[in-house]
Design a protein around this motif. Structure first.
Motif, PDB file in Angstrom:
ATOM      1  N   VAL A   1       0.838  -1.203   0.000  1.00  0.00           N
ATOM      2  CA  VAL A   1       0.000   0.000   0.000  1.00  0.00           C
ATOM      3  C   VAL A   1       0.875   1.256   0.000  1.00  0.00           C
ATOM      4  CG1 VAL A   1      -1.713   1.309   1.312  1.00  0.00           C
ATOM      5  CG2 VAL A   1      -1.950  -1.160   1.088  1.00  0.00           C
ATOM      6  N   ALA A   2       1.917   1.250   0.826  1.00  0.00           N
ATOM      7  CA  ALA A   2       2.809   2.421   0.898  1.00  0.00           C
ATOM      8  C   ALA A   2       3.519   2.658  -0.434  1.00  0.00           C
ATOM      9  CB  ALA A   2       3.827   2.232   2.008  1.00  0.00           C
ATOM     10  N   GLU A   3       3.948   1.580  -1.066  1.00  0.00           N
ATOM     11  CA  GLU A   3       4.626   1.716  -2.361  1.00  0.00           C
ATOM     12  C   GLU A   3       3.661   2.213  -3.432  1.00  0.00           C
ATOM     13  OE1 GLU A   3       8.061  -1.731  -2.050  1.00  0.00           O
ATOM     14  OE2 GLU A   3       6.026  -2.318  -2.614  1.00  0.00           O
ATOM     15  N   LEU A   4       2.421   1.749  -3.377  1.00  0.00           N
ATOM     16  CA  LEU A   4       1.419   2.221  -4.337  1.00  0.00           C
ATOM     17  C   LEU A   4       1.161   3.714  -4.167  1.00  0.00           C
ATOM     18  CD1 LEU A   4      -1.141  -0.712  -4.243  1.00  0.00           C
ATOM     19  CD2 LEU A   4       0.145   0.037  -6.230  1.00  0.00           C
ATOM     20  N   GLN A   5       1.052   4.161  -2.920  1.00  0.00           N
ATOM     21  CA  GLN A   5       0.831   5.587  -2.665  1.00  0.00           C
ATOM     22  C   GLN A   5       2.007   6.420  -3.170  1.00  0.00           C
ATOM     23  OE1 GLN A   5       0.116   5.418   1.544  1.00  0.00           O
ATOM     24  NE2 GLN A   5      -2.106   5.215   1.284  1.00  0.00           N
ATOM     25  N   LYS A   6       3.209   5.894  -3.002  1.00  0.00           N
ATOM     26  CA  LYS A   6       4.413   6.578  -3.475  1.00  0.00           C
ATOM     27  C   LYS A   6       4.408   6.671  -5.003  1.00  0.00           C
ATOM     28  CE  LYS A   6       9.395   6.068  -2.801  1.00  0.00           C
ATOM     29  NZ  LYS A   6      10.414   5.205  -2.208  1.00  0.00           N
ATOM     30  N   GLU A   7       3.998   5.584  -5.670  1.00  0.00           N
ATOM     31  CA  GLU A   7       3.928   5.564  -7.135  1.00  0.00           C
ATOM     32  C   GLU A   7       2.871   6.546  -7.646  1.00  0.00           C
ATOM     33  OE1 GLU A   7       5.614   4.089  -9.678  1.00  0.00           O
ATOM     34  OE2 GLU A   7       7.051   3.338  -8.202  1.00  0.00           O
ATOM     35  N   VAL A   8       1.733   6.615  -6.975  1.00  0.00           N
ATOM     36  CA  VAL A   8       0.675   7.546  -7.377  1.00  0.00           C
ATOM     37  C   VAL A   8       1.195   8.984  -7.295  1.00  0.00           C
ATOM     38  CG1 VAL A   8      -1.572   8.516  -6.732  1.00  0.00           C
ATOM     39  CG2 VAL A   8      -1.266   6.042  -6.810  1.00  0.00           C
ATOM     40  N   ALA A   9       1.876   9.303  -6.201  1.00  0.00           N
ATOM     41  CA  ALA A   9       2.422  10.659  -6.038  1.00  0.00           C
ATOM     42  C   ALA A   9       3.442  10.970  -7.134  1.00  0.00           C
ATOM     43  CB  ALA A   9       3.056  10.803  -4.665  1.00  0.00           C
ATOM     44  N   ALA A  10       4.281   9.988  -7.450  1.00  0.00           N
ATOM     45  CA  ALA A  10       5.295  10.193  -8.493  1.00  0.00           C
ATOM     46  C   ALA A  10       4.645  10.405  -9.852  1.00  0.00           C
ATOM     47  CB  ALA A  10       6.248   9.001  -8.541  1.00  0.00           C
ATOM     48  N   ARG A  11       3.602   9.612 -10.154  1.00  0.00           N
ATOM     49  CA  ARG A  11       2.922   9.741 -11.442  1.00  0.00           C
ATOM     50  C   ARG A  11       2.166  11.067 -11.536  1.00  0.00           C
ATOM     51  NH1 ARG A  11       5.793   5.835 -12.177  1.00  0.00           N
ATOM     52  NH2 ARG A  11       5.212   3.925 -13.240  1.00  0.00           N
ATOM     53  N   LYS A  12       1.592  11.521 -10.437  1.00  0.00           N
ATOM     54  CA  LYS A  12       0.897  12.812 -10.449  1.00  0.00           C
ATOM     55  C   LYS A  12       1.873  13.949 -10.702  1.00  0.00           C
ATOM     56  CE  LYS A  12      -3.260  11.779  -7.818  1.00  0.00           C
ATOM     57  NZ  LYS A  12      -4.097  12.132  -6.682  1.00  0.00           N
ATOM     58  N   LYS A  13       3.062  13.844 -10.129  1.00  0.00           N
ATOM     59  CA  LYS A  13       4.095  14.860 -10.367  1.00  0.00           C
ATOM     60  C   LYS A  13       4.518  14.839 -11.837  1.00  0.00           C
ATOM     61  CE  LYS A  13       8.596  16.416  -8.835  1.00  0.00           C
ATOM     62  NZ  LYS A  13       9.794  16.135  -8.065  1.00  0.00           N
ATOM     63  N   GLU A  14       4.684  13.633 -12.378  1.00  0.00           N
ATOM     64  CA  GLU A  14       5.052  13.489 -13.786  1.00  0.00           C
ATOM     65  C   GLU A  14       3.964  14.083 -14.685  1.00  0.00           C
ATOM     66  OE1 GLU A  14       5.987   9.972 -17.060  1.00  0.00           O
ATOM     67  OE2 GLU A  14       5.553   9.430 -14.988  1.00  0.00           O
TER      68      GLU A  14
END
Length: 65
Positions: free
Chosen positions: A14-27
């Protein structure tokens, strides 16, 4: 960032998914900025990134239930 397969997404915590979502939103924000000033070469990346965010959020919701 390269696109991630759904099977790879499901293996993340779950933590890794949240981190990926934040990274993709920044991208996505950066891609939109580039598109607005006319520097974006690959216009399809905006759509791909939006869909990938949606997939990540779907998997995240599945894991939280």
């Amino acid at each position: 960032m390269p696109t991630m397969k759904l099977s790879e997404m499901r293996k993340l915590s779950v933590a890794e998914l949240q981190k990926e979502v934040a990274a993709r939103k920044k991208e996505l924000m950066e891609l939109r900025f580039q598109a607005s000033i006319g520097q974006l070469d690959k216009n399809h990346r905006v759509r791909e990134t939006k869909r990938e965010i949606a997939r990540l959020l779907t998997v995240l919701t599945e894991k939280q239930k």
